[in-house]
Scaffold this motif. Structure first.
Motif, PDB file in Angstrom:
ATOM      1  N   ARG A 127       0.834  -1.198   0.000  1.00  0.00           N
ATOM      2  CA  ARG A 127       0.000   0.000   0.000  1.00  0.00           C
ATOM      3  C   ARG A 127       0.877   1.259   0.000  1.00  0.00           C
ATOM      4  NH1 ARG A 127      -2.321   0.802   5.649  1.00  0.00           N
ATOM      5  NH2 ARG A 127      -0.122   1.245   5.913  1.00  0.00           N
ATOM      6  N   GLU A 158       3.050   1.715  -3.211  1.00  0.00           N
ATOM      7  CA  GLU A 158       2.273   2.147  -4.372  1.00  0.00           C
ATOM      8  C   GLU A 158       2.400   3.654  -4.598  1.00  0.00           C
ATOM      9  OE1 GLU A 158       0.786   0.030  -6.312  1.00  0.00           O
ATOM     10  OE2 GLU A 158      -0.025   1.592  -7.613  1.00  0.00           O
ATOM     11  N   GLU A 176       6.142   6.600 -11.775  1.00  0.00           N
ATOM     12  CA  GLU A 176       5.465   6.440 -13.051  1.00  0.00           C
ATOM     13  C   GLU A 176       5.186   7.807 -13.672  1.00  0.00           C
ATOM     14  OE1 GLU A 176       2.031   4.037 -12.737  1.00  0.00           O
ATOM     15  OE2 GLU A 176       1.619   4.096 -14.878  1.00  0.00           O
ATOM     16  N   GLU A 177       4.859   8.758 -12.823  1.00  0.00           N
ATOM     17  CA  GLU A 177       4.521  10.079 -13.350  1.00  0.00           C
ATOM     18  C   GLU A 177       5.753  10.788 -13.912  1.00  0.00           C
ATOM     19  OE1 GLU A 177       2.854  12.893 -10.559  1.00  0.00           O
ATOM     20  OE2 GLU A 177       1.221  13.213 -11.970  1.00  0.00           O
ATOM     21  N   THR A 178       6.885  10.627 -13.225  1.00  0.00           N
ATOM     22  CA  THR A 178       8.071  11.351 -13.677  1.00  0.00           C
ATOM     23  C   THR A 178       8.913  10.542 -14.652  1.00  0.00           C
ATOM     24  OG1 THR A 178       8.180  12.698 -11.700  1.00  0.00           O
ATOM     25  CG2 THR A 178      10.207  12.399 -12.884  1.00  0.00           C
ATOM     26  N   CYS A 179       9.081   9.255 -14.373  1.00  0.00           N
ATOM     27  CA  CYS A 179      10.010   8.465 -15.185  1.00  0.00           C
ATOM     28  C   CYS A 179       9.303   7.672 -16.282  1.00  0.00           C
ATOM     29  CB  CYS A 179      10.790   7.478 -14.327  1.00  0.00           C
ATOM     30  SG  CYS A 179      11.375   8.140 -12.796  1.00  0.00           S
ATOM     31  N   GLY A 180       8.022   7.436 -16.135  1.00  0.00           N
ATOM     32  CA  GLY A 180       7.307   6.684 -17.157  1.00  0.00           C
ATOM     33  C   GLY A 180       7.193   5.212 -16.870  1.00  0.00           C
ATOM     34  N   ALA A 181       7.875   4.724 -15.843  1.00  0.00           N
ATOM     35  CA  ALA A 181       7.763   3.309 -15.506  1.00  0.00           C
ATOM     36  C   ALA A 181       7.786   3.157 -14.003  1.00  0.00           C
ATOM     37  CB  ALA A 181       8.886   2.509 -16.135  1.00  0.00           C
ATOM     38  N   TYR A 204      13.843  12.782 -18.328  1.00  0.00           N
ATOM     39  CA  TYR A 204      12.835  13.832 -18.404  1.00  0.00           C
ATOM     40  C   TYR A 204      13.056  14.782 -17.234  1.00  0.00           C
ATOM     41  CZ  TYR A 204      10.446  10.067 -20.913  1.00  0.00           C
ATOM     42  OH  TYR A 204      10.136   9.055 -21.742  1.00  0.00           O
ATOM     43  N   HIS A 236       8.282  16.047 -13.117  1.00  0.00           N
ATOM     44  CA  HIS A 236       6.887  16.374 -13.400  1.00  0.00           C
ATOM     45  C   HIS A 236       6.441  17.478 -12.439  1.00  0.00           C
ATOM     46  CE1 HIS A 236       2.565  15.717 -13.981  1.00  0.00           C
ATOM     47  NE2 HIS A 236       2.918  15.211 -15.145  1.00  0.00           N
ATOM     48  N   ILE A 295      -6.356   1.642  -1.746  1.00  0.00           N
ATOM     49  CA  ILE A 295      -5.685   2.128  -2.946  1.00  0.00           C
ATOM     50  C   ILE A 295      -5.801   1.112  -4.083  1.00  0.00           C
ATOM     51  CG2 ILE A 295      -4.044   3.624  -1.786  1.00  0.00           C
ATOM     52  CD1 ILE A 295      -2.125   1.058  -2.583  1.00  0.00           C
ATOM     53  N   MET A 304      -3.769   6.395 -17.831  1.00  0.00           N
ATOM     54  CA  MET A 304      -2.377   6.251 -17.435  1.00  0.00           C
ATOM     55  C   MET A 304      -1.716   7.627 -17.419  1.00  0.00           C
ATOM     56  SD  MET A 304      -2.529   3.115 -17.111  1.00  0.00           S
ATOM     57  CE  MET A 304      -0.880   2.741 -16.599  1.00  0.00           C
ATOM     58  N   PHE A 305      -0.551   7.693 -16.750  1.00  0.00           N
ATOM     59  CA  PHE A 305       0.183   8.951 -16.728  1.00  0.00           C
ATOM     60  C   PHE A 305       0.693   9.273 -18.137  1.00  0.00           C
ATOM     61  CE2 PHE A 305       0.743   7.616 -12.247  1.00  0.00           C
ATOM     62  CZ  PHE A 305       0.129   8.710 -11.684  1.00  0.00           C
ATOM     63  N   ASP A 306       0.905  10.573 -18.388  1.00  0.00           N
ATOM     64  CA  ASP A 306       1.289  11.006 -19.739  1.00  0.00           C
ATOM     65  C   ASP A 306       2.577  10.347 -20.211  1.00  0.00           C
ATOM     66  OD1 ASP A 306      -0.824  12.641 -19.518  1.00  0.00           O
ATOM     67  OD2 ASP A 306       0.322  14.437 -18.986  1.00  0.00           O
ATOM     68  N   ARG A 307       3.509  10.145 -19.263  1.00  0.00           N
ATOM     69  CA  ARG A 307       4.815   9.618 -19.665  1.00  0.00           C
ATOM     70  C   ARG A 307       4.868   8.100 -19.628  1.00  0.00           C
ATOM     71  NH1 ARG A 307       8.560  13.717 -16.106  1.00  0.00           N
ATOM     72  NH2 ARG A 307       8.019  15.606 -17.225  1.00  0.00           N
ATOM     73  N   PHE A 308       3.758   7.468 -19.351  1.00  0.00           N
ATOM     74  CA  PHE A 308       3.762   6.010 -19.214  1.00  0.00           C
ATOM     75  C   PHE A 308       4.246   5.352 -20.503  1.00  0.00           C
ATOM     76  CE2 PHE A 308       1.499   1.923 -19.693  1.00  0.00           C
ATOM     77  CZ  PHE A 308       2.088   1.270 -18.650  1.00  0.00           C
ATOM     78  N   LYS A 309       5.157   4.415 -20.345  1.00  0.00           N
ATOM     79  CA  LYS A 309       5.722   3.745 -21.505  1.00  0.00           C
ATOM     80  C   LYS A 309       4.949   2.464 -21.783  1.00  0.00           C
ATOM     81  CE  LYS A 309      10.286   5.088 -19.895  1.00  0.00           C
ATOM     82  NZ  LYS A 309      11.545   4.512 -19.414  1.00  0.00           N
ATOM     83  N   TRP A 333       5.688   7.566 -27.239  1.00  0.00           N
ATOM     84  CA  TRP A 333       5.110   6.554 -26.363  1.00  0.00           C
ATOM     85  C   TRP A 333       3.593   6.520 -26.499  1.00  0.00           C
ATOM     86  CZ3 TRP A 333       8.235   3.121 -24.913  1.00  0.00           C
ATOM     87  CH2 TRP A 333       9.524   3.428 -24.499  1.00  0.00           C
TER      88      TRP A 333
END
Lengths: 374, 163
Positions: free
Chosen positions: A141, A144, A151-156, A170, A173, B36, B49-54, B130
């Motif tokens: 929890r 997460e 996920e928001e900043t790095c994309g993964a 990048y 964010h 959550i 999903m987030f904008d930068r999601f790959k 992406w």
């Protein structure tokens, strides 16, 4: 007088071998251990590696320096950012690329977030290994929230692949600072809960206290590092010994314990989360302005020579060693992984204890099998 | 005495743990305030999903079914594991009469892709980027090999050929 004989004296005990793994739920992946047992008492442990070998070091010799970084995500996937950072720092150091303060601070913050995420996951799994299922849910929890930041900043979420040569991929964010602040507030409330739930539990204490003892001398001799080594009193924090990125400008304490048992290793990791929060608190309000990435050449070539960069991952001292012949890819690349060194201590920790204690010891050295078996 | 003390102490720690779990249980029994967990297949429509999601690599097309890829093959060269194959041919430009590279198929092997993002970074025209889709489950591995340029698409006018 006739000597009285007992049945137990007549029965001859014999040492035998037992395979644990490769698909054992408590071995955290595909790890096989050949146990030499006397009854239930462990006499020797023989870890057998190779079940998840992917020859990453050899693959690195064919890739150029930019391409290597994404492979390091797959070593110790719970401290993916620190692994990326190690390669990026090495190439920057070797080719003389100066990075801005903003990049250093971003990297440090990401490393500490990754460390907290890794330690929370470890805490949950540690509870699972000692028989407490709740911890796993509660740890995930809180983890997460970090995954969302990532996920928001790095994309993964896991294999971020965020650090690149000359900066980060990048820019942060716009929600990053707010989310980190929210997380700090949230996690400060949850960490004492961790203590109440598991650390003070009498069953957990009896499972861990006085189990898996390893002295400071043995820890140094076996090359234990990270929280495992620090629990035996061996000061081995690379963040203190050889500060990189922004660690020289933040104030934090190297968490140490002297007991050297399983509970000390547990304690060190819990306290390390507090220290990571402290580092985040210091940095979150003072992220310097600047560019997030320095322009580099399209093909990076390192001068001929040998290079080493060490970083402190969630498991310990991760080293990247490169021999360059002047080309665009390394002549030889070696990853010194903390998990592999810590595994050597497992035998010393567990001899004379029972199989159930081996599970606890195995959990407290915080194994990630792809890290040991590259 | 210590035996009874152990029992009392043990029950106390047990009750401490159960007070935490019980608190969460009753607090979230009727409301989902602290929960959550996402109920994934049910929230599929509103899940963003987030904008930068790959999720995957996609090629951008405009409303005229035109893309920006001039088949420079930079992405094919940089890809660490050969996930991208570019099929192109040389066609004489009707205006200038010079031979020009024209993209036939931008083949993308999603099954091999590690989402390292080097192809997107290296693209001089920002033709690829992406995509946020993550529903990649198929029964056949071959379904994951995709052709990124849409059928019948052509290059946007004004995209310069890279030397």
């Amino acid at each position: 007088m006739e000597q009285q004989t007992f049945l137990a004296d007549k029965i001859r005990t014999q040492e035998y071998f037992l395979n644990m793994g490769p698909q054992h739920p408590a071995t955290h992946g595909v790890m096989r251990m050949v146990l030499k047992l006397d009854g239930e008492i462990i006499r020797n442990i023989d870890p057998v590696l190779g079940y998840i070998h992917r020859s990453i070091e050899k693959m690195c010799e064919h890739d150029n320096y930019k391409q290597i970084i994404h492979l390091t995500d797959r070593l110790d996937y719970l401290s993916a950012h620190m692994n990326n950072e190690a390669v990026a720092l090495l190439v920057e150091k070797a080719s003389g690329i100066e990075v801005s303060d903003r990049i250093k601070v971003i990297r440090t913050m990401m490393s500490e977030l990754t460390r907290i995420a890794s330690h929370t996951l470890w805490w949950g799994v540690m509870g699972m290994d000692t028989g407490a299922l709740t911890t796993f849910m509660y740890a995930f929890r809180d983890r997460e929230l970090i995954n969302d930041i990532m996920e928001e900043t790095c994309g993964a979420r896991l294999t971020m692949n965020y650090s690149v040569i000359g900066g980060v991929r990048y820019d942060l964010h716009e929600n990053f600072v707010k989310r980190v602040k929210d997380f700090i507030v949230h996690f400060k409330k949850k960490l004492p809960e961790y203590d109440r739930l598991l650390s003070d539990n009498v069953i957990f204490r009896k499972r861990t206290e006085g189990i898996g003892y390893i002295t400071k001398e043995e820890a140094i001799a076996f090359g234990l590092n990270g929280p495992t080594g620090r629990a035996s009193g061996f000061a081995c924090d690379i963040r203190k010994l050889k500060p990189y990125s922004a660690y020289d400008r933040v104030e934090f304490q190297e968490v140490m314990a002297t007991e050297g048992d399983a509970f000390a290793r547990y304690k060190v990791r819990i306290l390390e989360m507090w220290e990571s929060l402290r580092i985040l608190e210091q940095l979150v309000d003072q992220i310097p302005e600047g560019e997030h990435r320095v322009k580099t050449k399209a093909v990076i070539k390192l001068p001929v020579g040998e290079y080493l960069q060490r970083v402190e991952t969630a498991r310990g001292d991760f080293g990247v060693y490169v021999i360059s012949d002047g080309g665009s890819s390394p002549y030889r690349l070696k990853f010194r992984s903390p998990g592999f060194a810590n595994l050597h201590g497992l035998n010393k920790m567990s001899i004379g204890y029972k199989i159930a204690d081996l599970i606890v010891n195995f959990s407290t050295i915080d194994v990630v099998v792809p890290d040991m078996d590259r | 005495m210590s035996y009874i003390g152990d029992i009392i102490n043990g029950s106390k720690t047990l009750l401490t743990g159960m007070s935490i779990t019980g608190n969460y249980f009753f607090k979230n029994l009727f409301t989902r305030k602290d929960v959550i967990t996402q109920l994934y297949p049910d929230n599929m429509n509103e899940l963003k999903m987030f904008d930068r999601f790959k999720g995957e690599v996609i090629m951008f097309h405009d409303e005229n079914n035109q893309h920006k890829c001039d088949a420079c093959t930079n992405c094919e060269i940089i890809c660490p594991n050969g996930s991208i194959e570019i099929v192109w041919e040389r066609v004489a430009d009707p205006e200038t009469g010079k031979n020009k590279k024209v993209l036939l198929n931008h083949i993308y092997h999603l099954e091999m892709c590690t989402m390292c993002g080097l192809c997107i970074e290296v693209c001089p025209a920002d033709a690829i980027g992406w995509g946020q889709d993550f529903h990649h489950v198929t029964r056949d591995r071959a379904d994951l090999t995709k052709v990124l340029n849409k059928p019948g698409s052509s290059i946007m006018p004004g995209v310069k050929e890279k030397k």
